[in-house]
Design a protein around this motif. Structure first.
Motif, PDB file in Angstrom:
ATOM      1  N   GLN A 120     -17.886 -42.337 -26.955  1.00 24.55           N
ATOM      2  CA  GLN A 120     -16.737 -43.228 -27.160  1.00 24.55           C
ATOM      3  C   GLN A 120     -15.426 -42.461 -26.968  1.00 24.55           C
ATOM      4  O   GLN A 120     -14.478 -42.969 -26.347  1.00 24.55           O
ATOM      5  CB  GLN A 120     -16.791 -43.826 -28.563  1.00 24.55           C
ATOM      6  N   GLY A 148     -14.207 -43.497 -23.437  1.00 28.67           N
ATOM      7  CA  GLY A 148     -13.303 -44.582 -23.795  1.00 28.67           C
ATOM      8  C   GLY A 148     -11.872 -44.156 -24.035  1.00 28.67           C
ATOM      9  O   GLY A 148     -10.934 -44.806 -23.564  1.00 28.67           O
ATOM     10  N   VAL A 149     -11.691 -43.037 -24.755  1.00 26.50           N
ATOM     11  CA  VAL A 149     -10.338 -42.613 -25.137  1.00 26.50           C
ATOM     12  C   VAL A 149      -9.754 -41.615 -24.143  1.00 26.50           C
ATOM     13  O   VAL A 149      -8.624 -41.790 -23.654  1.00 26.50           O
ATOM     14  CB  VAL A 149     -10.351 -42.015 -26.563  1.00 26.50           C
ATOM     15  N   GLY A 174     -10.934 -43.083 -20.165  1.00 22.93           N
ATOM     16  CA  GLY A 174     -10.629 -44.490 -19.946  1.00 22.93           C
ATOM     17  C   GLY A 174     -11.594 -45.223 -19.036  1.00 22.93           C
ATOM     18  O   GLY A 174     -11.232 -46.227 -18.413  1.00 22.93           O
ATOM     19  N   TRP A 175     -12.829 -44.757 -18.948  1.00 26.91           N
ATOM     20  CA  TRP A 175     -13.824 -45.413 -18.087  1.00 26.91           C
ATOM     21  C   TRP A 175     -14.360 -46.688 -18.719  1.00 26.91           C
ATOM     22  O   TRP A 175     -14.775 -47.600 -18.010  1.00 26.91           O
ATOM     23  CB  TRP A 175     -14.976 -44.455 -17.802  1.00 26.91           C
ATOM     24  N   ILE A 176     -14.403 -46.740 -20.039  1.00 20.08           N
ATOM     25  CA  ILE A 176     -14.908 -47.918 -20.750  1.00 20.08           C
ATOM     26  C   ILE A 176     -13.927 -48.290 -21.846  1.00 20.08           C
ATOM     27  O   ILE A 176     -13.003 -47.515 -22.167  1.00 20.08           O
ATOM     28  CB  ILE A 176     -16.298 -47.657 -21.387  1.00 20.08           C
ATOM     29  N   LYS A 177     -14.117 -49.457 -22.428  1.00 24.55           N
ATOM     30  CA  LYS A 177     -13.333 -49.847 -23.593  1.00 24.55           C
ATOM     31  C   LYS A 177     -13.937 -49.187 -24.831  1.00 24.55           C
ATOM     32  O   LYS A 177     -15.158 -49.206 -25.008  1.00 24.55           O
ATOM     33  CB  LYS A 177     -13.344 -51.361 -23.757  1.00 24.55           C
ATOM     34  N   PRO A 178     -13.097 -48.592 -25.685  1.00 24.23           N
ATOM     35  CA  PRO A 178     -13.647 -47.922 -26.878  1.00 24.23           C
ATOM     36  C   PRO A 178     -14.440 -48.858 -27.784  1.00 24.23           C
ATOM     37  O   PRO A 178     -15.368 -48.430 -28.465  1.00 24.23           O
ATOM     38  CB  PRO A 178     -12.398 -47.387 -27.589  1.00 24.23           C
ATOM     39  N   SER A 179     -14.066 -50.132 -27.820  1.00 33.52           N
ATOM     40  CA  SER A 179     -14.805 -51.105 -28.626  1.00 33.52           C
ATOM     41  C   SER A 179     -15.179 -52.300 -27.762  1.00 33.52           C
ATOM     42  O   SER A 179     -14.441 -52.675 -26.839  1.00 33.52           O
ATOM     43  CB  SER A 179     -13.973 -51.568 -29.827  1.00 33.52           C
ATOM     44  N   VAL A 180     -16.314 -52.880 -28.055  1.00 35.31           N
ATOM     45  CA  VAL A 180     -16.839 -54.009 -27.283  1.00 35.31           C
ATOM     46  C   VAL A 180     -16.144 -55.293 -27.732  1.00 35.31           C
ATOM     47  O   VAL A 180     -15.888 -55.490 -28.928  1.00 35.31           O
ATOM     48  CB  VAL A 180     -18.364 -54.118 -27.472  1.00 35.31           C
ATOM     49  N   SER A 181     -15.856 -56.159 -26.780  1.00 38.24           N
ATOM     50  CA  SER A 181     -15.212 -57.432 -27.115  1.00 38.24           C
ATOM     51  C   SER A 181     -16.203 -58.373 -27.795  1.00 38.24           C
ATOM     52  O   SER A 181     -17.404 -58.099 -27.881  1.00 38.24           O
ATOM     53  CB  SER A 181     -14.660 -58.088 -25.849  1.00 38.24           C
ATOM     54  N   GLU A 205     -20.351 -54.352 -20.750  1.00 34.19           N
ATOM     55  CA  GLU A 205     -19.761 -53.655 -21.884  1.00 34.19           C
ATOM     56  C   GLU A 205     -20.811 -52.958 -22.745  1.00 34.19           C
ATOM     57  O   GLU A 205     -20.482 -52.036 -23.503  1.00 34.19           O
ATOM     58  CB  GLU A 205     -18.976 -54.639 -22.761  1.00 34.19           C
TER      59      GLU A 205
END
Length: 307
Positions: A151, A155-156, A159-166, A173
């Motif tokens: 994460q 994520g941080v 920036g390849w993924i969102k740190p938290s899932v929608s 996701e």
């Protein structure tokens, strides 16, 4: 086969009753749910008595269990302390966790079995040693450490993924959370497949297939792999329920509102109806998965027949 399935279904009934009874008793002794319902302030005696009567907590435990099981068979898993039906919580939580579990199982099957076949056919070589060391490292690292590192990095930092899932929790996701959830099981699948492949390579039916001049790919896929998958299928079948119930850490890290999240909230707030309801469904998942695994044995190994 039909008689075997019927017999197994009948055997599942006492197992289901015993498991749910044990869960019900354990949850009811973990604390006072009324104290958790009242929050930081202690309820007065009159309010506590009214709440116990409203939720049926004033009755003996055995009577509460019989009432609960009677409601379960009618599709009623009770009401959470916030007034929301447990079935409504399930309708939103289980689809998310099922998608997460599917992603994790796909990783286990594709990556785990592939690495197991490669290392099993090349036992003792550098690739085998490297994969064994890698799987040992993965097994040794706790899931929450792996999840937090991925994460942070993906994520941080990058920036390849969102740190938290929608809240939608789409499959795209859930790829990284699914990998985190499957990491330890994937390592075990790799090791199981490797060991089974290495042992069955020396079997007589494999030597016979090679002596008949069959292509190497057919020997591996049709004879060697098919018979070597029995212990792997056993592990994956039992792992389905474990992944769904053990997703608490992964779902907390990536803010996924699935079964693990609801179980955590239920335990934290001492909401017995939520915890028992979700675990009851997970028990059914375990039982059905084990039945399907037993039926798959006959598909993988023609020598196995069920009367």
């Amino acid at each position: 086969m039909g008689r075997y399935v019927v017999r197994r279904l009948l055997q599942m009934i006492p197992v289901f009753i015993g498991a749910t009874l044990l869960i019900f008793l354990m949850v009811n002794v973990m604390g006072d749910p009324i104290a958790g319902l009242c929050g930081d302030k202690q309820c007065d005696a009159a309010t506590a008595a009214q709440l116990k009567k409203e939720f049926g907590l004033d009755k003996p435990v055995w009577q509460q269990y019989l009432t609960y099981m009677g409601n379960v068979f009618t599709g009623d898993f009770g009401t959470a302390f916030n007034g929301q039906k447990v079935t409504e919580l399930m309708s939103t939580a289980f689809p998310v966790t099922i998608r997460l579990t599917v992603v994790a199982i796909v990783f286990e099957i594709v990556i785990g079995i592939s690495l197991g076949v490669v290392t099993g056919l090349r036992r003792g070589r550098p690739v085998d040693t490297s994969v064994l060391l890698l799987t040992l490292v993965v097994i040794s690292i706790p899931t929450f450490v792996t999840g937090l590192l991925l994460q942070l990095l993906l994520g941080v930092e990058w920036g390849w993924i969102k740190p938290s899932v929608s809240t939608d929790a789409t499959f795209s996701e859930l790829i990284v959370p699914g990998l985190v959830l499957a990491s330890v099981s994937l390592a075990y699948v790799t090791r199981l497949t490797r060991t089974s492949i290495a042992e069955n390579r020396r079997s007589d039916y494999v030597r016979t297939a090679v002596a008949k001049g069959l292509p190497r790919r057919r020997v591996i896929t049709r004879h060697l792999l098919r018979n070597s998958l029995i212990p792997v299928v056993t592990f994956i079948g039992t792992d389905i329920g474990a992944l769904m119930g053990g997703a608490i850490v992964t779902e907390r890290i990536f803010n996924i509102h699935g079964v693990g999240y609801q179980l955590y909230q239920g335990i934290l707030r001492q909401n017995t109806q939520t915890v028992v309801g979700f675990v009851t469904v997970l028990v059914l998942v375990f039982l059905v998965a084990n039945l399907l695994v037993d039926l798959l044995y006959a598909v993988l190994d023609p020598r196995i027949r069920y009367a």
